[in-house]
Design an enzyme around this catalytic site. Structure first.
Site, PDB file in Angstrom:
ATOM      1  N   ARG A  61       0.815  -1.206   0.000  1.00  0.00           N
ATOM      2  CA  ARG A  61       0.000   0.000   0.000  1.00  0.00           C
ATOM      3  C   ARG A  61       0.851   1.258   0.000  1.00  0.00           C
ATOM      4  O   ARG A  61       0.453   2.303  -0.494  1.00  0.00           O
ATOM      5  CB  ARG A  61      -0.914  -0.012   1.245  1.00  0.00           C
ATOM      6  N   TYR A 114     -15.302  21.411 -10.688  1.00  0.00           N
ATOM      7  CA  TYR A 114     -15.788  20.082 -11.064  1.00  0.00           C
ATOM      8  C   TYR A 114     -16.903  19.680 -10.081  1.00  0.00           C
ATOM      9  O   TYR A 114     -16.685  19.686  -8.861  1.00  0.00           O
ATOM     10  CB  TYR A 114     -14.599  19.116 -11.006  1.00  0.00           C
ATOM     11  N   ASP A 187      -6.872  22.182  -9.391  1.00  0.00           N
ATOM     12  CA  ASP A 187      -7.232  21.070 -10.275  1.00  0.00           C
ATOM     13  C   ASP A 187      -6.751  21.477 -11.668  1.00  0.00           C
ATOM     14  O   ASP A 187      -7.341  22.328 -12.318  1.00  0.00           O
ATOM     15  CB  ASP A 187      -8.753  20.849 -10.231  1.00  0.00           C
ATOM     16  N   LYS A 212      -7.750  11.386 -17.397  1.00  0.00           N
ATOM     17  CA  LYS A 212      -7.951  12.123 -18.642  1.00  0.00           C
ATOM     18  C   LYS A 212      -6.712  11.986 -19.540  1.00  0.00           C
ATOM     19  O   LYS A 212      -6.525  10.969 -20.157  1.00  0.00           O
ATOM     20  CB  LYS A 212      -8.308  13.576 -18.336  1.00  0.00           C
TER      21      LYS A 212
END
Ligand SMILES: *Cc1c(COP(=O)(O)O)cnc(C)c1O
Length: 400
Positions: A61, A114, A187, A212
């Site tokens: 992890r 967003y 962002d 994206k």
């Protein structure tokens, strides 16, 4: 970044870095790409190492050589001090926001954010006793300063804004924020660190929905958080606290996408601007909203701060019926309809920003469409849209 191939003091260009950073073939038998490390447990050969944890990897992890490759490549591209990978772009935003606030704090969020970021602030942040004020993304520094309180800890930015593409003056906002000891998060998904150097322009934490353009092929979800030196401790701590970690396969797909991002973006930029200009002249189109076009109200900021545009922009149509709009978008052959963007394919998405705005207004009389211009041939894309406009006009004429 000890893993870099052929370390040298010479600065290389971002396109070259995209190809070479974050991998070291002589560590994996000469193969060009790092292998996908799958694993939870990492073995410690001695009690001493177990107790000191003084080996590069201690638990799946917390990182593997595959995640380290992507972290190094992104960190280099962003010009940051630390990069954290998350399982989605939204998780990158929520994790980064949580890193800098405590009960009683206040955060400033742009109205054009967003939409799921907004939901997180309104529900989870509110439940933790953190209040949100939304601000007009185009406010000047003086007006924005009036919204700052003694409890304000974060100014989030997103430029251009989601769906409506408002440009923000990031250097000015950063200067204002730092004067008040406030963190600036951004962002930066639209431009990617290739076309906007967020950290260089004053941002403390640059966030990517790597889903994206970094992944670039619509086949994986991933997020990245990159911080400057000042933000490194808080980001590392929240990552460990929350147990944030990306999927193994997704990490590999992002590394693979990253290698070709410069050429893909160049194509998205060129084709996007060309289609936007073509649409500006079209009889069915009321407005084209693309920061790289001179008609955009934020064009000067884009020109000053950005070194390119991606393939995503919006248009509004002259008023028409829902039936006519459906006739247009339901039968496109190349433009697909669906969420997300940044892949190789062209997309179209009708939208209405009004349910997600509280301090700005949207008064466009006709329907709005968000377009993502993919890597297809330009004439083919124009023909597909033109056929759509013909269907729209013929149904429009019937229903009026
Ligand atoms: C898509 C998107 C996100 C979220 O990314 P996911 O990987 O889908 O969670 C965040 N910000 C912007 C601007 C986006 O377009």
């Amino acid at each position: 970044m000890s893993d870099e191939k052929k370390p040298s003091n010479k600065a290389s260009s971002p396109a070259t870095d995209l190809v070479h950073k974050g991998r070291n073939p002589n560590q994996y038998a000469g193969f060009i790409n790092p292998p996908v490390y799958r694993g939870s447990t990492v073995l410690f050969p001695t009690l001493e190492l177990l107790k000191s944890r003084a080996q590069p990897y201690t638990y799946g992890r917390r990182g593997t050589p595959t995640t380290k490759s992507l972290e190094d490549a992104i960190c280099n591209l962003e010009g940051g001090a630390i990069t954290i990978l998350t399982s989605s772009g939204l998780q990158a935003i929520t994790t980064a926001l949580l890193a800098f606030v405590e009960h009683g704090d206040h955060i400033l969020i742009p109205d054009s954010v967003y939409a799921p970021t907004r939901t997180f602030c309104d529900i989870t942040m509110a439940r933790l006793g953190i209040t949100t004020s939304y601000y007009d993304p185009t406010l000047n520094a003086d007006s924005l300063e009036k919204l700052i309180t003694s409890k304000t800890k974060i100014i989030l930015t997103e430029s251009p804004g989601s769906q409506t593409f408002e440009m923000q003056d990031i250097p000015q906002i950063s200067k204002l924020a730092h004067k008040h000891d406030i963190w600036v998060l951004m962002d930066n998904t639209w431009a990617t660190p290739l076309y906007f150097k967020a950290i260089e322009h004053g941002v403390d934490v640059s966030i990517q929905a790597a889903t994206k353009y970094i992944v670039g092929h619509a086949d994986a979800l991933l997020g990245t958080i990159t911080g400057n030196q000042r933000a490194a401790n808080q980001l590392n701590s929240i990552k460990e606290n929350l147990g944030v970690c990306p999927g193994t396969e997704e990490t590999f797909l992002a590394l693979r996408g990253l290698r070709t991002m410069a050429v893909r973006l160049e194509h998205h930029h060129r084709s996007g601007v060309e289609i936007a200009n073509w649409l500006s002249e079209h009889e069915c189109v009321a407005r084209v909203i693309h920061p790289a076009l001179e008609s955009h109200p934020g064009h000067d900021i884009w020109k000053r701060d950005f070194c390119g545009a991606s393939g995503l922009f919006a248009i509004t149509l002259k008023p028409t019926s829902q039936e006519a709009l459906a006739a247009m978008v339901d039968h496109l052959e190349l433009f697909g309809m669906g969420y997300s963007w940044g892949g190789f394919e062209s997309l179209i998405l009708p939208f209405d920003p009004r349910p997600f705005r509280s301090v700005t207004t949207w008064n466009e009389p006709g329907p709005a469409l968000r377009l993502h211009i993919g890597l297809e041939n330009l004439n083919d894309l124009k023909s597909d849209l033109e056929a759509g406009f013909e269907r729209l006009k013929s149904v429009g004429n019937e229903t009026t």
